[in-house]
Every structure is written in C-alpha cells, then in structure tokens.
Design an enzyme around this catalytic site. Structure first.
Site, PDB file in Angstrom:
ATOM      1  CD  GLU A 184      67.042  14.856 -38.769  1.00  0.00           C
ATOM      2  OE1 GLU A 184      66.190  14.005 -39.048  1.00  0.00           O
ATOM      3  OE2 GLU A 184      66.820  15.691 -37.699  1.00  0.00           O
ATOM      4  CG  LEU A 205      43.962  10.540  -9.414  1.00  0.00           C
ATOM      5  CD1 LEU A 205      42.684  10.365 -10.098  1.00  0.00           C
ATOM      6  CD2 LEU A 205      44.528  11.829  -9.452  1.00  0.00           C
ATOM      7  NE  ARG A 261      60.807  21.820  -5.488  1.00  0.00           N
ATOM      8  CZ  ARG A 261      59.848  21.215  -5.125  1.00  0.00           C
ATOM      9  NH1 ARG A 261      58.690  21.497  -6.234  1.00  0.00           N
ATOM     10  NH2 ARG A 261      59.601  20.252  -4.454  1.00  0.00           N
TER      11      ARG A 261
END
Length: 369
Positions: free
Chosen positions: A55, A306, A213
């Site tokens: 804003e 995982l 990157r």
C-alpha cells in the site's frame, strides 16, 4: 456487488503480489493498485522485510507521478496491517491519504490484524469491501496462511524423475535426469521458499549446495538437513555460504560428539528432536521452523527414504514433480512408503497444474483433504 472493473483491477493487484514471491518472506505477498475514474494512479507490491508494504509503495508511486489519491479506490490483495512491526501500520497512512474506498481480497489471519485493520479503516469513514478474488489471494500466500492458522509451514516436495519414476540409477547417479530448463524452473521454486530441506543421505551421496542460483534474491533460504545421527561431513558444500540448520536424534559415537562441537563452532544451528523410533521428529521440526524461523514455505529436495517419511507422517502439502521423457529401468524410486496391504491405504492427491517445461513435464498436486 463487485463490478467487472473491480475484478480487472484486483487481478492487476494479484499480478503485482506475485512479484514479491522471492523477496518478502516471512511477510505475505501483497499487491496494491490505486485507481480513480478507472485510471491507474499508482501501484506497488511488498518489499523485503523492513521496507515498504504494498500500500505504501502504491501511494509513493502516485506521489512520484504528481497525482492525488483523494477520492480514489485502492485494490489490495490482503487486509492492510494495523500494528507496528518493522514498519508503521499501513492503515494510518491510508487514512491520512484521503482514499475513499478500499477493496480487499481477503482477511489477514495474523492475530495482530485479523479484522482489526478493516475495522480501523471503517471507523475512519473509508468504504471497505472484502472478498473479491479471495481464493486466488489465498493461493498466493498459501504458506503464510497456513503458518498463521496452524503454526506450520506449507511443505512442497520436489522430485525429478524418469517416466518410470526413477530418481537415480542403482549406482546412485542422478545427474541429470531432467533438462536445464527444468532445473532452472526448480530454482524459481527454491527462491520463493523460506527453507530448503534435505536429508543426511542426500548430503553424503550428492554433496549439494542446496541454494538458489541464477535468481537475484535478498537472502538465501535457510538450509535444513535431517540427519538422525549427525553424520554430515564438515567439508560439505551445504555448510558454506549461508545459514544451515541440522536436526538430529542421537549422538551415537565420540565422532558425532566431536562433529557437534565443530558444527557449532562453524555457526551451524543444531536442534535435537528425537521421536520414539530414534529418528528426527518431522512434525516437530516443521513446527519449529514455523515458530522460530517464521518459515512460510518449506521446499524439500531429498531421497526416497525421507520423502517417504514426510508423506507417511502427513507432512507434505504439495508435490512438485518433473518428469523427463526417458525410461531408466531399475533404480531408486520417487518415494519409499513401505509396504501397503490395500490400494486405499495409499495417500491420494489431486491435480493442481500440468505444464511442459522444455522437453519435460512439470506436475503439481496437492494432498486430498
């Protein structure tokens, strides 16, 4: 009742909000346009923490162009803040500006705001309308919304695989399954995350830098390693040039005790989070990242073990999958969920988006609720 003109300008504000994806975390991505007589007076989006919100940027833009906002309408993708943080309340500046009407996509779930910003503006005599393109605004800030409501980040699991769901050959080679264009696209998703998370096995096997990157960002995301027995080599690339946190469950030997001291001396943050199975407690880790590090989005690039643990423990909100148009036969699969005994036991996902990136296909799916 919103008009077609309202829809047009709110969409412009949402387009601006998307420009803040890689710069404003942990703050929400907000866009604002100021309009009078259906003409654009000024526009802005959230800057890096400590700098102007959307804003204020829009008001400054009007001022630069020599315009006046008196009697104008502002379109904002999130309820303006009404509290002091690193910057003063946006509501105060909006009230002083002379803006007549503010159209807001949705409420800010932050307990410091949560309707108070709207009430402050209404009490000052500004006409407020809420709910225009709210779903789109929610999607733009999906991580911030989840963190504010549940105290957890949005977890996006990124996978690069062949058509037969192989992520690496039996000898461990995985560079490169997907194209340079897909890898470049993957860095865009890294750049909008607060945290980049991987496993200790991936660090040992691939020695990744796990950073952003090719994209200019104010700060690199926090890198997090899930390493149950603190086996991360001290020379690992992931420990250089940036902040790294390692979550572990147990120190199993004199070697790991020495590693602990060395890592602390290197400035690595260590957190001891064991679960009852002697592994890292993944739900508690995510809660820690949300509360202590204000992480809105966690971007995971890990191995099948995982990946499987995160899915099995109901930690993953979204899958980001890049499929290369090639077959690799035997190798490591996307995820190791363990044996299932019936088809309905498998977690279900719904399609969100499919897009061709160079020669590869990018798939986005979200968890079925």
């Amino acid at each position: 009742m919103f008009t077609s003109i309202d829809y047009y300008w709110m969409q412009q504000a949402l387009d601006l909000a998307s420009l803040a994806r890689t710069i404003c975390q942990p703050n929400p991505r907000v866009g604002c346009v100021i309009v009078k007589d259906n003409a654009l007076l000024g526009q802005g989006y959230t800057q890096a923490p400590g700098n102007h919100h959307a804003e204020i940027m829009a008001l400054e833009d009007v001022k630069k162009q020599g315009g006046s906002v008196f009697g104008a309408t502002a379109y904002v993708t999130l309820e303006p803040c009404c509290h002091y943080g690193k910057t003063p309340p946006c509501t105060d500046t909006l009230i002083k500006s002379g803006i007549r009407r503010i159209v807001i996509a949705g409420l800010d779930p932050n307990p410091l705001v949560a309707g108070k910003g709207i009430k402050t503006l209404q009490d000052a005599g500004i006409a407020i309308e809420v709910g225009l393109l709210n779903q789109k605004a929610e999607q733009e800030n999906i991580g911030f919304m989840k963190r504010m409501r549940l105290g957890l980040p949005w977890v996006r699991l990124k996978i690069a695989a062949s058509l037969d769901s192989i992520t690496a050959l039996p000898n461990g080679k995985s560079k490169w399954i997907t194209s340079p264009l897909a890898r470049q696209d993957g860095h865009l998703w890294r750049a909008q995350a607060s945290v980049l998370l991987t496993g200790g096995g991936t660090v040992l096997a691939d020695d990744p830098e796990l950073n952003v990157r090719g994209i200019e960002i104010p700060n690199q995301p926090l890198r997090v390693i899930v390493d149950s027995h603190l086996e991360t080599p001290l020379q690992s690339k992931i420990l250089r040039n940036g902040k790294t946190l390692i979550a572990y469950a147990a120190l199993s030997s004199d070697h790991s005790l020495k590693t602990q001291d060395a890592l602390l001396n290197m400035g690595v943050e260590l957190i001891h989070l064991p679960n009852q199975n002697g592994k890292v407690d993944l739900p508690k880790l995510l809660q820690y990242l949300a509360t202590v590090h204000q992480a809105n989005e966690v971007h995971v690039e890990a191995g099948s073990k995982l990946n499987g643990s995160l899915i099995r423990e109901n930690c993953v909100d979204e899958l980001l999958i890049y499929l290369a148009p090639k077959l690799l036969g035997q190798g490591l699969s996307i995820t190791n969920l363990g044996p299932l005994f019936d088809i309905p036991e498998g977690p279900e996902w719904e399609w969100l988006e499919q897009e061709v990136i160079g020669p590869d296909l990018r798939l986005r799916l979200i968890k079925c609720r």
